[in-house]
Design a protein around this motif. Structure first.
Motif, PDB file in Angstrom:
ATOM      1  N   LYS A  57      41.187  39.027  33.131  1.00 55.85           N
ATOM      2  CA  LYS A  57      42.013  38.889  31.916  1.00 55.85           C
ATOM      3  C   LYS A  57      42.708  37.529  31.923  1.00 55.85           C
ATOM      4  O   LYS A  57      42.800  36.854  30.905  1.00 55.85           O
ATOM      5  CB  LYS A  57      43.075  39.998  31.863  1.00 55.85           C
ATOM      6  CG  LYS A  57      42.552  41.284  31.289  1.00 55.85           C
ATOM      7  CD  LYS A  57      43.692  42.295  31.102  1.00 55.85           C
ATOM      8  CE  LYS A  57      43.122  43.629  30.659  1.00 55.85           C
ATOM      9  NZ  LYS A  57      44.016  44.735  30.898  1.00 55.85           N
ATOM     10  N   GLY A  58      43.217  37.164  33.092  1.00 48.11           N
ATOM     11  CA  GLY A  58      43.886  35.871  33.234  1.00 48.11           C
ATOM     12  C   GLY A  58      42.922  34.717  32.979  1.00 48.11           C
ATOM     13  O   GLY A  58      43.262  33.749  32.289  1.00 48.11           O
ATOM     14  N   SER A  76      42.563  42.293  36.279  1.00 45.21           N
ATOM     15  CA  SER A  76      43.696  41.446  35.935  1.00 45.21           C
ATOM     16  C   SER A  76      43.332  39.960  36.086  1.00 45.21           C
ATOM     17  O   SER A  76      43.690  39.119  35.253  1.00 45.21           O
ATOM     18  CB  SER A  76      44.881  41.849  36.811  1.00 45.21           C
ATOM     19  OG  SER A  76      45.807  40.826  36.884  1.00 45.21           O
ATOM     20  N   GLN A  77      42.561  39.651  37.142  1.00 42.53           N
ATOM     21  CA  GLN A  77      42.109  38.257  37.323  1.00 42.53           C
ATOM     22  C   GLN A  77      41.221  37.816  36.158  1.00 42.53           C
ATOM     23  O   GLN A  77      41.342  36.706  35.646  1.00 42.53           O
ATOM     24  CB  GLN A  77      41.303  38.117  38.614  1.00 42.53           C
ATOM     25  CG  GLN A  77      42.156  37.910  39.845  1.00 42.53           C
ATOM     26  CD  GLN A  77      41.343  38.120  41.124  1.00 42.53           C
ATOM     27  OE1 GLN A  77      40.130  38.353  41.083  1.00 42.53           O
ATOM     28  NE2 GLN A  77      42.020  38.045  42.251  1.00 42.53           N
ATOM     29  N   LYS A  87      41.548  47.202  39.766  1.00 37.44           N
ATOM     30  CA  LYS A  87      42.640  46.750  38.897  1.00 37.44           C
ATOM     31  C   LYS A  87      42.889  45.247  39.055  1.00 37.44           C
ATOM     32  O   LYS A  87      43.108  44.520  38.088  1.00 37.44           O
ATOM     33  CB  LYS A  87      43.930  47.491  39.271  1.00 37.44           C
ATOM     34  CG  LYS A  87      44.397  48.475  38.243  1.00 37.44           C
ATOM     35  CD  LYS A  87      45.739  49.018  38.667  1.00 37.44           C
ATOM     36  CE  LYS A  87      46.402  49.740  37.526  1.00 37.44           C
ATOM     37  NZ  LYS A  87      47.679  50.291  37.918  1.00 37.44           N
ATOM     38  N   GLU A  88      42.862  44.829  40.302  1.00 39.01           N
ATOM     39  CA  GLU A  88      43.164  43.432  40.616  1.00 39.01           C
ATOM     40  C   GLU A  88      42.099  42.488  40.019  1.00 39.01           C
ATOM     41  O   GLU A  88      42.421  41.442  39.461  1.00 39.01           O
ATOM     42  CB  GLU A  88      43.192  43.305  42.135  1.00 39.01           C
ATOM     43  CG  GLU A  88      43.832  42.054  42.658  1.00 39.01           C
ATOM     44  CD  GLU A  88      43.591  41.929  44.159  1.00 39.01           C
ATOM     45  OE1 GLU A  88      43.686  42.961  44.865  1.00 39.01           O
ATOM     46  OE2 GLU A  88      43.285  40.805  44.596  1.00 39.01           O
ATOM     47  N   VAL A 132      50.051  36.228  29.154  1.00 30.96           N
ATOM     48  CA  VAL A 132      49.052  37.033  29.891  1.00 30.96           C
ATOM     49  C   VAL A 132      49.178  36.744  31.381  1.00 30.96           C
ATOM     50  O   VAL A 132      49.190  35.582  31.796  1.00 30.96           O
ATOM     51  CB  VAL A 132      47.608  36.715  29.398  1.00 30.96           C
ATOM     52  CG1 VAL A 132      46.595  37.513  30.205  1.00 30.96           C
ATOM     53  CG2 VAL A 132      47.480  37.009  27.909  1.00 30.96           C
ATOM     54  N   LYS A 133      49.274  37.823  32.170  1.00 28.73           N
ATOM     55  CA  LYS A 133      49.433  37.649  33.622  1.00 28.73           C
ATOM     56  C   LYS A 133      48.096  37.305  34.278  1.00 28.73           C
ATOM     57  O   LYS A 133      47.041  37.495  33.702  1.00 28.73           O
ATOM     58  CB  LYS A 133      49.943  38.965  34.229  1.00 28.73           C
ATOM     59  CG  LYS A 133      51.357  39.293  33.853  1.00 28.73           C
ATOM     60  CD  LYS A 133      51.919  40.325  34.840  1.00 28.73           C
ATOM     61  CE  LYS A 133      53.292  40.762  34.400  1.00 28.73           C
ATOM     62  NZ  LYS A 133      53.252  41.764  33.319  1.00 28.73           N
ATOM     63  N   GLY A 134      48.184  36.802  35.494  1.00 24.95           N
ATOM     64  CA  GLY A 134      46.972  36.586  36.307  1.00 24.95           C
ATOM     65  C   GLY A 134      46.280  35.272  36.021  1.00 24.95           C
ATOM     66  O   GLY A 134      45.173  35.027  36.494  1.00 24.95           O
ATOM     67  N   ARG A 135      46.926  34.394  35.232  1.00 21.70           N
ATOM     68  CA  ARG A 135      46.292  33.106  34.929  1.00 21.70           C
ATOM     69  C   ARG A 135      46.363  32.175  36.127  1.00 21.70           C
ATOM     70  O   ARG A 135      47.309  32.193  36.886  1.00 21.70           O
ATOM     71  CB  ARG A 135      46.959  32.452  33.722  1.00 21.70           C
ATOM     72  CG  ARG A 135      46.743  33.272  32.478  1.00 21.70           C
ATOM     73  CD  ARG A 135      47.349  32.607  31.288  1.00 21.70           C
ATOM     74  NE  ARG A 135      47.008  31.197  31.246  1.00 21.70           N
ATOM     75  CZ  ARG A 135      47.277  30.406  30.212  1.00 21.70           C
ATOM     76  NH1 ARG A 135      47.871  30.906  29.168  1.00 21.70           N
ATOM     77  NH2 ARG A 135      46.958  29.157  30.243  1.00 21.70           N
TER      78      ARG A 135
END
Ligand SMILES: Cc1ncc(C[n+]2csc(CCOP(=O)(O)OP(=O)(O)O)c2C)c(N)n1
Ligand SMILES: [Mg+2]
Length: 283
Positions: A11-12, A8-9, A4-5, A279-282
């Protein structure tokens, strides 16, 4: 399954590459939005997970290489390189200016992380085949990723290089065809029908998989699959959308090169950038 992590990275990272590409092109006033945005997720997987490189030592001889044969998508590549630390993000604001280190099309003598000068469509395919040959002669395990446009396949040179890769089973050259279904002034189907690219590449001797161009996990898995093949050339057909990730650009008919000269384009761009900021993880 990807953690998941990690997802998310990635996606960021994709959001950052997309944002920086749009901002850099907007600052110049016009540029290749469509073909830059269609490879954003691919670049995020390459630089965020799959590629081996050292941004402090861009010439490190054990690095993986990337040849962006569709060199007009340079802004997306630069945004990825800046995001992972090859150079200062401030350089992105100098895109295509006189004396810049970031010309609109990649130049290996100017930009850290750029291994091949491209822009004249077709030529990058032979350069990548040459690099893959050199790596094999030196018994290196490094990979060379070769990104080719679907309209670019109109160039006969591509097919010569592909036949060579297939004959010599150069499986450390991972060929990715960005099938965004459009070229400069229309769809590939109406201009010069490429037919079924998966069937065609298989007939050319490549182990071939097709993945959605915005599916980070699927792209990652496809690259893993390619790395597991050891007696055949490999190809990923990226089922992407020209202008990917920004509905306004996806729906714009003439989205190959976009001019930022109307209030509508500016407003829609502001909206898209505001959405991307959420968007998270940027980084
Ligand atoms: C040899 C050559 N001919 C023409 C051009 C002009 N040109 C730049 S991009 C492009 C269309 C490329 O289409 P495609 O490969 O599908 O790119 P994408 O859709 O990814 O933007 C053309 C004709 C060029 N750069 N090089
Ligand atoms: Mg295309």
């Amino acid at each position: 399954m990807m953690k998941k992590e990690t997802l998310s990275q990635l996606k960021g990272l994709a959001a950052e590459i997309r944002t920086e590409s749009i901002e850099a092109i907007r600052k110049v006033g016009s540029g290749h939005i469509g073909g830059s945005l269609s490879i954003v997720e691919l670049l995020a997987v390459l630089y965020g997970k799959q590629m081996t490189y050292d941004p402090r030592n861009p010439e490190w001889e054990d690095r993986d290489r990337l040849v962006l044969s569709k060199g007009h998508a340079g802004p997306a590549w630069y945004s990825a390189l800046a995001a992972v630390g090859f150079f200062d993000k401030a350089w992105l604001g100098t895109l295509n200016e006189g004396g810049t280190r970031l010309p609109s099309h990649p130049d290996r003598t100017k930009t850290p992380g750029v291994d091949a000068t491209t822009g004249s469509l077709g030529q990058g395919t032979s350069v990548a085949a040459g690099i893959a040959t050199g790596l094999r002669m030196q018994n290196k395990d490094s990979y060379v990723y070769l990104i080719v446009g679907d309209g670019e396949l109109n160039e006969g040179q591509c097919w010569e290089a592909f036949q060579y890769l297939a004959h010599f089973k150069l499986n450390h050259c991972i060929l990715i065809i960005d099938e965004n279904k459009k070229q400069l002034d229309g769809t590939t189907k109406e201009i010069l029908n490429p037919f079924d690219l998966v069937e065609k590449m298989r007939a050319f001797g490549f182990a071939t998989v097709k993945v959605k161009g915005d599916d980070l996990e699927a792209i990652d898995q496809a690259i893993e699959q390619c790395k597991a093949v050891n007696d055949q050339a490999v190809c990923i057909v990226l089922d992407s959308i020209k202008g990917q990730g920004v509905t306004f650009f996806e729906e714009m008919e003439a989205n190959h090169s976009v001019k930022f000269n109307s209030p509508e384009v500016q407003e829609e761009t502001d909206k898209a950038l505001a959405e991307l900021r959420t968007v998270k993880g940027r980084g």
